[in-house]
Design a protein around this motif. Structure first.
Motif, PDB file in Angstrom:
ATOM      1  N   UNK A  27       7.271  -0.026  -2.296  1.00  0.00           N
ATOM      2  CA  UNK A  27       6.860  -1.345  -1.841  1.00  0.00           C
ATOM      3  C   UNK A  27       5.971  -2.034  -2.851  1.00  0.00           C
ATOM      4  N   UNK A  28       5.289  -3.083  -2.392  1.00  0.00           N
ATOM      5  CA  UNK A  28       4.390  -3.852  -3.248  1.00  0.00           C
ATOM      6  C   UNK A  28       2.965  -3.709  -2.741  1.00  0.00           C
ATOM      7  N   UNK A  29       2.045  -3.581  -3.667  1.00  0.00           N
ATOM      8  CA  UNK A  29       0.626  -3.504  -3.316  1.00  0.00           C
ATOM      9  C   UNK A  29       0.160  -4.928  -3.035  1.00  0.00           C
ATOM     10  N   UNK A  30      -0.225  -5.183  -1.789  1.00  0.00           N
ATOM     11  CA  UNK A  30      -0.617  -6.537  -1.407  1.00  0.00           C
ATOM     12  C   UNK A  30      -2.129  -6.726  -1.354  1.00  0.00           C
ATOM     13  N   UNK A  31      -2.874  -5.628  -1.262  1.00  0.00           N
ATOM     14  CA  UNK A  31      -4.332  -5.760  -1.195  1.00  0.00           C
ATOM     15  C   UNK A  31      -4.997  -4.472  -1.654  1.00  0.00           C
ATOM     16  N   UNK A  32      -6.061  -4.628  -2.419  1.00  0.00           N
ATOM     17  CA  UNK A  32      -6.932  -3.515  -2.797  1.00  0.00           C
ATOM     18  C   UNK A  32      -8.306  -3.856  -2.219  1.00  0.00           C
ATOM     19  N   UNK A  33      -8.705  -3.148  -1.200  1.00  0.00           N
ATOM     20  CA  UNK A  33      -9.957  -3.444  -0.504  1.00  0.00           C
ATOM     21  C   UNK A  33     -11.045  -2.481  -0.956  1.00  0.00           C
ATOM     22  N   UNK A  37     -12.253   0.872   0.764  1.00  0.00           N
ATOM     23  CA  UNK A  37     -11.590   1.841  -0.115  1.00  0.00           C
ATOM     24  C   UNK A  37     -10.136   2.092   0.297  1.00  0.00           C
ATOM     25  N   UNK A  38      -9.453   1.023   0.762  1.00  0.00           N
ATOM     26  CA  UNK A  38      -8.064   1.144   1.196  1.00  0.00           C
ATOM     27  C   UNK A  38      -7.138   0.333   0.305  1.00  0.00           C
ATOM     28  N   UNK A  39      -5.927   0.862   0.123  1.00  0.00           N
ATOM     29  CA  UNK A  39      -4.854   0.161  -0.564  1.00  0.00           C
ATOM     30  C   UNK A  39      -3.842  -0.230   0.505  1.00  0.00           C
ATOM     31  N   UNK A  40      -3.360  -1.463   0.455  1.00  0.00           N
ATOM     32  CA  UNK A  40      -2.398  -1.962   1.437  1.00  0.00           C
ATOM     33  C   UNK A  40      -1.055  -2.125   0.718  1.00  0.00           C
ATOM     34  N   UNK A  41      -0.025  -1.439   1.208  1.00  0.00           N
ATOM     35  CA  UNK A  41       1.296  -1.462   0.598  1.00  0.00           C
ATOM     36  C   UNK A  41       2.286  -2.059   1.586  1.00  0.00           C
ATOM     37  N   UNK A  42       2.957  -3.134   1.157  1.00  0.00           N
ATOM     38  CA  UNK A  42       3.953  -3.776   2.002  1.00  0.00           C
ATOM     39  C   UNK A  42       5.306  -3.137   1.697  1.00  0.00           C
TER      40      UNK A  42
END
Length: 63
Positions: A27-33, A37-42
């Protein structure tokens, strides 16, 4: 590995990412918080969240 994650996020490129105790996710990384400390992958129609520390590998998802 951190640079690869940031670059994939900035370029909005499709990646294959492996997180601890999970199947590889494409998928695509949509957010690096940085705060949580979370990575959001769509991936498809869902957004998968994982901890930065759980990233085992990341590579380009060549189609």
């Amino acid at each position: 590995m951190g640079n690869a994650v940031v670059e994939a996020h900035r370029e909005k490129s499709e990646v294959l990412i492996t997180l601890w105790k999970r199947e590889p996710i494409q998928g695509k990384i949509v957010k690096l918080d940085g705060q949580t400390q979370l990575i959001h992958i769509e991936s498809g129609f869902e957004t998968i969240k994982g901890k930065f520390i759980d990233i085992l590998s990341i590579q380009s998802a060549s189609q």
